[in-house]
Design an enzyme around this catalytic site. Structure first.
Site, PDB file in Angstrom:
ATOM      1  N   SER A 188     -14.512  -3.619  -9.382  1.00  0.00           N
ATOM      2  CA  SER A 188     -15.737  -3.260  -8.659  1.00  0.00           C
ATOM      3  C   SER A 188     -16.803  -2.613  -9.534  1.00  0.00           C
ATOM      4  O   SER A 188     -17.315  -1.542  -9.212  1.00  0.00           O
ATOM      5  CB  SER A 188     -15.409  -2.325  -7.503  1.00  0.00           C
ATOM      6  OG  SER A 188     -14.283  -2.791  -6.817  1.00  0.00           O
ATOM      7  N   ARG A 238      -4.526  -0.191  -7.385  1.00  0.00           N
ATOM      8  CA  ARG A 238      -3.541  -0.759  -6.459  1.00  0.00           C
ATOM      9  C   ARG A 238      -3.046  -2.096  -6.942  1.00  0.00           C
ATOM     10  O   ARG A 238      -3.808  -2.898  -7.476  1.00  0.00           O
ATOM     11  CB  ARG A 238      -4.166  -0.972  -5.084  1.00  0.00           C
ATOM     12  CG  ARG A 238      -4.126   0.253  -4.193  1.00  0.00           C
ATOM     13  CD  ARG A 238      -4.569  -0.092  -2.775  1.00  0.00           C
ATOM     14  NE  ARG A 238      -5.652  -1.067  -2.744  1.00  0.00           N
ATOM     15  CZ  ARG A 238      -5.922  -1.831  -1.699  1.00  0.00           C
ATOM     16  NH1 ARG A 238      -5.184  -1.740  -0.602  1.00  0.00           N
ATOM     17  NH2 ARG A 238      -6.925  -2.673  -1.727  1.00  0.00           N
ATOM     18  N   ASP A 256     -16.100  -6.589  -5.497  1.00  0.00           N
ATOM     19  CA  ASP A 256     -15.678  -6.176  -4.150  1.00  0.00           C
ATOM     20  C   ASP A 256     -16.484  -6.822  -3.023  1.00  0.00           C
ATOM     21  O   ASP A 256     -15.971  -7.036  -1.927  1.00  0.00           O
ATOM     22  CB  ASP A 256     -15.634  -4.642  -4.005  1.00  0.00           C
ATOM     23  CG  ASP A 256     -16.922  -3.966  -4.408  1.00  0.00           C
ATOM     24  OD1 ASP A 256     -17.841  -4.650  -4.895  1.00  0.00           O
ATOM     25  OD2 ASP A 256     -17.017  -2.742  -4.227  1.00  0.00           O
TER      26      ASP A 256
END
Ligand code: ADP
Ligand code: MG
Length: 449
Positions: free
Chosen positions: A150, A87, A185
């Site tokens: 992450s 994203r 994250d």
């Protein structure tokens, strides 16, 4: 109603055998206390310089030195690279206002995912460029970017992570982007909640995997190599990414490891690693339950001793089923449990079987929640403030009907002197990354002036 009650009274076969099979998964407070001690010792080892290599929890320094104040402003980009999707986000911050976000998902083609680092970053750069055009962003104004990555990685500075060797900003086709922060994250979750709640000092992930970060005082971080960032006082904090999923890689969790855990570990792609994570997180919880269920079937305690082929297949019992099954209320006739059993092609079952299945799910998820609670309690003891908010992200926490309450209840027992609350973090890897970038950017600008 009478009919249903009568059916409910059909008792499971061999209740003693069932208890015996479930017993190793039911741990008492003394055991959770012992677990806390072991985890604390391991984390202290991780924070030290001389014994870090022997620690399961690596306690990575993130170089994030403070949480947002709410006064951050400006436009920031964030990248969220986790699974197969990637994203790009544009985040607009202005003091006292809600954070505005726009985002777009880009595919990462499989050959790029498994290709070279250069290919991956070329692809990422291309996505950023197309996103900036789509958002009508001025190509001549440098825009700070935070990157949520992450995966475990050892950082050498806020914008330097060993896994990505990335020391300068992207530059492609005249677009100027400055990567000011690579974040984990857990840190994203922490920052995103801290923007709204200044007591937020712990970030937790309960999704595919589990991990946590927290604010530790520099005095305790012996690995600190002192970047040039202020503040330098040793009483000041830095965010530590515990990578606690790896706890138990040594022998620390052997004392609670069951045959079900051992089977799950053997089936996994990384046997002997991430033992604590395998007892807690979404990727494995369904399979632990399935291992128990199969043992019960074999002992003649379930489904007349016969499993469907689907149920007998490893990884077929999804963690999401546990949430569904535990959402069945007492007198709604096990609608969700029945649906799960149907999906697993189990045709011949009694209500007593539904009761047993529900009990298995409860026992497995309760242990997971309590184990996570023990970890949280260790971190709470390390945080000096009296009141602490814990930011939590991840589908397991979000969707399991009882996880929040179970964790809260156990943390309260294990850390009776702390006032705390668990808060759902929304979009930590987007908003959180932008906030880290904002804080870092604001500081670097202030330094230049
Ligand atoms: P990630 O951890 O990869 O960022 P998520 O936080 O969405 O992604 O977590 C995904 C994991 O959550 C899945 O692997 C699954 O095990 C678990 N999960 C998904 N839906 C549910 C649900 N309804 N109840 C419990 N666990 C779930
Ligand atoms: Mg996630």
């Amino acid at each position: 109603m009478d009919g249903i009650r009568r059916e409910y009274s059909v008792l499971p076969k061999h209740p003693q055998k069932i208890d015996e099979i479930l017993k190793p998964l039911i741990l008492n407070d003394e055991t959770y206390g012992k677990l806390k001690e072991k985890m604390r010792a391991d984390m202290n080892m991780g924070l030290s310089t001389d014994r870090n290599q022997d620690a399961d929890t690596k306690m990575y320094i993130t170089y994030v030195r403070c949480v947002p104040t709410g006064s951050e402003k400006g436009n920031y980009l964030a990248l969220d690279l986790g699974g197969t999707n990637f994203r790009v986000l544009l985040i607009k911050l202005s003091p006292g206002e809600e954070v505005k976000m726009e985002s777009k998902i880009y595919m990462v083609p499989r050959d790029v995912m498994t290709g070279t680092g250069v290919q991956l970053f070329d692809h990422i750069a291309g996505c950023i460029e197309s996103f900036m055009i789509y958002q009508n962003l001025d190509k001549n104004v440098a825009i700070p970017l935070g990157f949520t990555f992450s995966f475990p990685c050892k950082q050498e500075g806020l914008d330097k992570a060993r896994l990505v060797t990335w020391t300068k900003g992207f530059s492609c086709s005249g677009v100027v982007v400055k990567c000011v922060a690579v974040i984990n994250d857990t840190v994203g979750a922490l920052m995103s909640c801290a923007h709204e709640d200044k007591n937020c000092h712990i970030g937790l992930i309960l999704g595919t995997g589990t991990n946590a970060c927290y604010l530790e005082r520099l005095t305790n971080v012996h690995q600190w190599d002192g970047d040039d960032e202020e503040p330098r006082e040793i009483s000041e904090p830095v965010v530590i990414n515990t990578e606690w999923g790896a706890f138990g890689n040594g022998s620390a969790l052997d004392f609670i490891c069951t045959e079900y855990d051992a089977n799950v570990d053997n089936l996994s792609i990384n046997p002997g690693r991430q033992i604590y994570e395998k007892m807690i997180s979404g990727m494995y919880m369904g399979e632990i339950a399935r291992q128990v269920i199969m043992k019960l079937v074999d002992a003649g305690c379930l489904f007349n001793g016969v499993a469907s082929q689907a149920l007998a297949t490893s990884m077929s019992f999804r963690t999401k089923y546990i949430s569904e099954i535990e959402s069945d209320e007492e007198f709604d006739n096990f609608v969700r449990t029945r649906q799960v059993l149907d999906e697993l092609h189990i045709r011949d079952y009694r209500l007593a079987d539904c009761l047993v299945i529900q009990e298995v799910c409860q026992v497995v998820s309760t242990r997971a929640a309590y184990l996570a609670a023990a970890g949280i309690s260790v971190l709470l003891d390390a945080v000096t403030q009296p009141e602490v908010t814990i930011a939590v992200d991840g589908s397991l926490y979000r969707y399991h009907p009882k996880f929040h309450d179970l964790i809260t209840e156990k943390v309260a027992e294990l850390s009776p002197n702390k006032v705390f609350k668990l808060m759902l973090s929304s979009d930590g890897s987007g908003k959180g990354a932008a906030l880290v970038a904002a804080v870092a950017w604001t500081r670097s600008q202030a330094k230049e002036e």
